[in-house]
Design a protein around this motif. Structure first.
Motif, PDB file in Angstrom:
ATOM      1  N   LYS A  69       0.784  -1.270  -0.158  1.00 57.18           N
ATOM      2  CA  LYS A  69       0.088   0.015   0.018  1.00 57.18           C
ATOM      3  C   LYS A  69       0.905   1.371  -0.109  1.00 57.18           C
ATOM      4  O   LYS A  69       0.539   2.261  -0.959  1.00 57.18           O
ATOM      5  N   VAL A  70       1.863   1.355   0.760  1.00 54.03           N
ATOM      6  CA  VAL A  70       2.603   2.646   1.058  1.00 54.03           C
ATOM      7  C   VAL A  70       3.810   2.645   0.173  1.00 54.03           C
ATOM      8  O   VAL A  70       4.015   3.563  -0.649  1.00 54.03           O
ATOM      9  N   PHE A  71       4.680   1.687   0.370  1.00 49.11           N
ATOM     10  CA  PHE A  71       6.131   1.614  -0.233  1.00 49.11           C
ATOM     11  C   PHE A  71       6.039   1.669  -1.760  1.00 49.11           C
ATOM     12  O   PHE A  71       6.562   2.593  -2.654  1.00 49.11           O
ATOM     13  N   ARG A  72       5.046   0.799  -2.403  1.00 48.38           N
ATOM     14  CA  ARG A  72       4.814   0.551  -3.913  1.00 48.38           C
ATOM     15  C   ARG A  72       4.372   1.933  -4.549  1.00 48.38           C
ATOM     16  O   ARG A  72       4.544   2.403  -5.476  1.00 48.38           O
ATOM     17  N   ALA A  73       3.342   2.600  -3.593  1.00 46.83           N
ATOM     18  CA  ALA A  73       2.756   3.713  -4.018  1.00 46.83           C
ATOM     19  C   ALA A  73       3.775   4.927  -4.117  1.00 46.83           C
ATOM     20  O   ALA A  73       3.635   5.678  -5.191  1.00 46.83           O
ATOM     21  N   LEU A  74       4.526   4.954  -3.108  1.00 49.17           N
ATOM     22  CA  LEU A  74       5.666   6.077  -3.155  1.00 49.17           C
ATOM     23  C   LEU A  74       6.716   6.000  -4.337  1.00 49.17           C
ATOM     24  O   LEU A  74       7.382   6.908  -4.715  1.00 49.17           O
ATOM     25  N   GLN A  75       6.934   4.461  -4.551  1.00 44.84           N
ATOM     26  CA  GLN A  75       7.827   4.383  -5.532  1.00 44.84           C
ATOM     27  C   GLN A  75       7.443   3.844  -7.097  1.00 44.84           C
ATOM     28  O   GLN A  75       8.390   3.544  -7.708  1.00 44.84           O
ATOM     29  N   ASN A  76       6.257   4.002  -7.058  1.00 45.16           N
ATOM     30  CA  ASN A  76       5.562   3.587  -8.528  1.00 45.16           C
ATOM     31  C   ASN A  76       5.980   4.651  -9.781  1.00 45.16           C
ATOM     32  O   ASN A  76       5.445   5.692  -9.747  1.00 45.16           O
ATOM     33  N   GLU A  77       6.926   4.219 -10.576  1.00 48.59           N
ATOM     34  CA  GLU A  77       7.609   5.144 -11.473  1.00 48.59           C
ATOM     35  C   GLU A  77       6.632   5.460 -12.752  1.00 48.59           C
ATOM     36  O   GLU A  77       6.951   5.922 -13.513  1.00 48.59           O
ATOM     37  N   SER A  78       5.493   4.542 -12.738  1.00 48.71           N
ATOM     38  CA  SER A  78       4.468   4.587 -13.888  1.00 48.71           C
ATOM     39  C   SER A  78       3.592   5.651 -13.661  1.00 48.71           C
ATOM     40  O   SER A  78       2.755   5.921 -14.410  1.00 48.71           O
ATOM     41  N   VAL A  79       3.482   6.493 -12.428  1.00 47.61           N
ATOM     42  CA  VAL A  79       2.766   7.711 -12.449  1.00 47.61           C
ATOM     43  C   VAL A  79       3.682   8.629 -11.992  1.00 47.61           C
ATOM     44  O   VAL A  79       4.715   8.638 -11.480  1.00 47.61           O
ATOM     45  N   SER A  80       2.999  10.091 -12.203  1.00 43.87           N
ATOM     46  CA  SER A  80       3.931  11.189 -11.714  1.00 43.87           C
ATOM     47  C   SER A  80       4.384  11.410 -10.299  1.00 43.87           C
ATOM     48  O   SER A  80       3.612  10.638  -9.454  1.00 43.87           O
ATOM     49  N   PRO A  81       5.490  11.993  -9.978  1.00 43.91           N
ATOM     50  CA  PRO A  81       5.907  12.005  -8.651  1.00 43.91           C
ATOM     51  C   PRO A  81       4.666  12.616  -7.605  1.00 43.91           C
ATOM     52  O   PRO A  81       4.624  12.183  -6.540  1.00 43.91           O
ATOM     53  N   ALA A  82       4.330  13.742  -8.113  1.00 44.89           N
ATOM     54  CA  ALA A  82       3.083  14.396  -7.414  1.00 44.89           C
ATOM     55  C   ALA A  82       2.008  13.231  -7.089  1.00 44.89           C
ATOM     56  O   ALA A  82       1.299  13.238  -5.940  1.00 44.89           O
ATOM     57  N   THR A  86       0.478  11.648  -3.428  1.00 54.64           N
ATOM     58  CA  THR A  86      -0.905  11.780  -3.023  1.00 54.64           C
ATOM     59  C   THR A  86      -1.362  10.130  -2.690  1.00 54.64           C
ATOM     60  O   THR A  86      -1.946  10.254  -1.757  1.00 54.64           O
ATOM     61  N   ASN A  87      -1.121   9.274  -3.597  1.00 58.35           N
ATOM     62  CA  ASN A  87      -1.392   7.954  -3.498  1.00 58.35           C
ATOM     63  C   ASN A  87      -0.809   7.604  -2.052  1.00 58.35           C
ATOM     64  O   ASN A  87      -1.472   6.741  -1.489  1.00 58.35           O
ATOM     65  N   GLY A  88       0.486   7.822  -1.892  1.00 62.61           N
ATOM     66  CA  GLY A  88       1.281   7.295  -0.765  1.00 62.61           C
ATOM     67  C   GLY A  88       0.774   7.786   0.527  1.00 62.61           C
ATOM     68  O   GLY A  88       0.437   6.894   1.579  1.00 62.61           O
ATOM     69  N   LEU A  89       0.297   9.058   0.684  1.00 60.71           N
ATOM     70  CA  LEU A  89      -0.212   9.585   1.758  1.00 60.71           C
ATOM     71  C   LEU A  89      -1.800   9.129   2.235  1.00 60.71           C
ATOM     72  O   LEU A  89      -2.027   8.985   3.173  1.00 60.71           O
ATOM     73  N   ASN A  90      -2.331   9.065   1.034  1.00 56.50           N
ATOM     74  CA  ASN A  90      -3.747   8.492   1.129  1.00 56.50           C
ATOM     75  C   ASN A  90      -3.521   6.867   1.706  1.00 56.50           C
ATOM     76  O   ASN A  90      -4.657   6.542   2.432  1.00 56.50           O
ATOM     77  N   ASN A  91      -2.770   6.228   1.459  1.00 55.66           N
ATOM     78  CA  ASN A  91      -2.480   5.060   1.570  1.00 55.66           C
ATOM     79  C   ASN A  91      -2.018   4.923   3.160  1.00 55.66           C
ATOM     80  O   ASN A  91      -2.330   4.056   4.043  1.00 55.66           O
ATOM     81  N   ILE A  92      -1.108   5.773   3.594  1.00 52.06           N
ATOM     82  CA  ILE A  92      -0.848   5.964   4.939  1.00 52.06           C
ATOM     83  C   ILE A  92      -2.013   6.371   5.761  1.00 52.06           C
ATOM     84  O   ILE A  92      -2.162   5.981   6.994  1.00 52.06           O
ATOM     85  N   ARG A  93      -2.859   7.096   5.459  1.00 53.08           N
ATOM     86  CA  ARG A  93      -3.909   7.667   6.087  1.00 53.08           C
ATOM     87  C   ARG A  93      -4.732   6.438   6.225  1.00 53.08           C
ATOM     88  O   ARG A  93      -5.475   6.113   7.343  1.00 53.08           O
ATOM     89  N   ASP A  94      -5.014   5.566   5.327  1.00 51.42           N
ATOM     90  CA  ASP A  94      -6.035   4.558   5.339  1.00 51.42           C
ATOM     91  C   ASP A  94      -5.409   3.173   6.169  1.00 51.42           C
ATOM     92  O   ASP A  94      -5.828   2.732   7.176  1.00 51.42           O
ATOM     93  N   THR A  95      -3.897   3.259   6.360  1.00 53.61           N
ATOM     94  CA  THR A  95      -3.208   2.293   7.086  1.00 53.61           C
ATOM     95  C   THR A  95      -3.533   2.506   8.304  1.00 53.61           C
ATOM     96  O   THR A  95      -3.647   1.553   9.310  1.00 53.61           O
ATOM     97  N   TYR A  96      -3.365   3.787   8.924  1.00 50.38           N
ATOM     98  CA  TYR A  96      -3.583   4.036  10.172  1.00 50.38           C
ATOM     99  C   TYR A  96      -4.848   4.772  10.539  1.00 50.38           C
ATOM    100  O   TYR A  96      -5.309   5.276  11.752  1.00 50.38           O
ATOM    101  N   THR A  97      -5.923   4.454   9.640  1.00 50.76           N
ATOM    102  CA  THR A  97      -7.214   4.598  10.206  1.00 50.76           C
ATOM    103  C   THR A  97      -7.465   6.087  10.422  1.00 50.76           C
ATOM    104  O   THR A  97      -7.756   6.559  11.538  1.00 50.76           O
ATOM    105  N   GLY A  98      -6.772   6.994   9.474  1.00 54.27           N
ATOM    106  CA  GLY A  98      -6.945   8.409   9.871  1.00 54.27           C
ATOM    107  C   GLY A  98      -6.236   8.810  11.098  1.00 54.27           C
ATOM    108  O   GLY A  98      -6.613   9.831  11.578  1.00 54.27           O
TER     109      GLY A  98
END
Length: 187
Positions: A69-82, A86-98
């Motif tokens: 959820k987090v590491f792959r989202a932050l390192q996913n080179e197939s999408v823009s860094p921005a 966004t994806n990584g932070l959203n997944n962190i939010r979900d991981t810790y239930t807000g």
């Protein structure tokens, strides 16, 4: 066999709840058994190494989820860094239930947990730093600055989880994630 894996996932998720709230030393076998709905003998059957085996299963499970959820989202080179941010932070939010859920690394770093799981805790933190560092590099930060941002992000996330719990204010966690986003985007 398939239903057993689903059952095992539910069991491990129940163990996560106990370890997150009680830490390794504070989690009793009675509480672990009660939360999973199993008898102590059944827990030992599934986890022959006892409470330590249960804790390792929890760390492995959460480590796989963080990777997915987090590491792959932050390192996913197939999408823009921005978008990665966004994806990584959203997944962190979900991981810790807000911000409602404590980090298992913190829970296991107390008491004898650090002696037992120090290597896994260090490895997990290194993965967090590497994921954020790769994001920083993709956003054009120097290696040194990307490393600094990554460590600062890890500190802020972990610290905000503790403070969020202590003050019972989920806005602290949310503000921390927004601050991380602003720092990376306004580099």
């Amino acid at each position: 066999m398939r239903p057993q894996k689903v059952l095992d996932k539910k069991i491990v998720e129940s163990l996560v709840d106990v370890f997150r709230s009680k830490g390794y030393d504070g989690a009793s076998l009675s509480e672990l058994a009660e939360k999973t709905g199993l008898k102590k003998a059944s827990l030992y059957h599934r986890f022959p190494d006892g409470k330590q085996g249960m804790a390792i299963a929890v760390m492995d499970y959460l480590g796989e989820r963080a990777e997915e959820k987090v590491f792959r989202a932050l390192q996913n080179e197939s999408v823009s860094p921005a978008k990665r941010l966004t994806n990584g932070l959203n997944n962190i939010r979900d991981t810790y239930t807000g911000g409602k859920d404590a980090c298992i690394l913190r829970a296991f770093s107390l008491g004898s947990g650090l002696d037992l799981f120090g290597e896994q805790i260090e490895r997990g933190m290194i993965q967090w730093v590497e994921a954020f560092k790769s994001l920083g590099q993709a956003l054009g930060l120097s290696d040194t600055l990307a490393q600094e941002y990554a460590i600062k992000s890890l500190l802020e996330i972990q610290g905000s989880l503790v403070v969020t719990k202590g003050l019972n204010d989920l806005n602290i966690f949310e503000k921390t994630l927004k601050d991380i986003e602003i720092r990376y985007m306004n580099k």
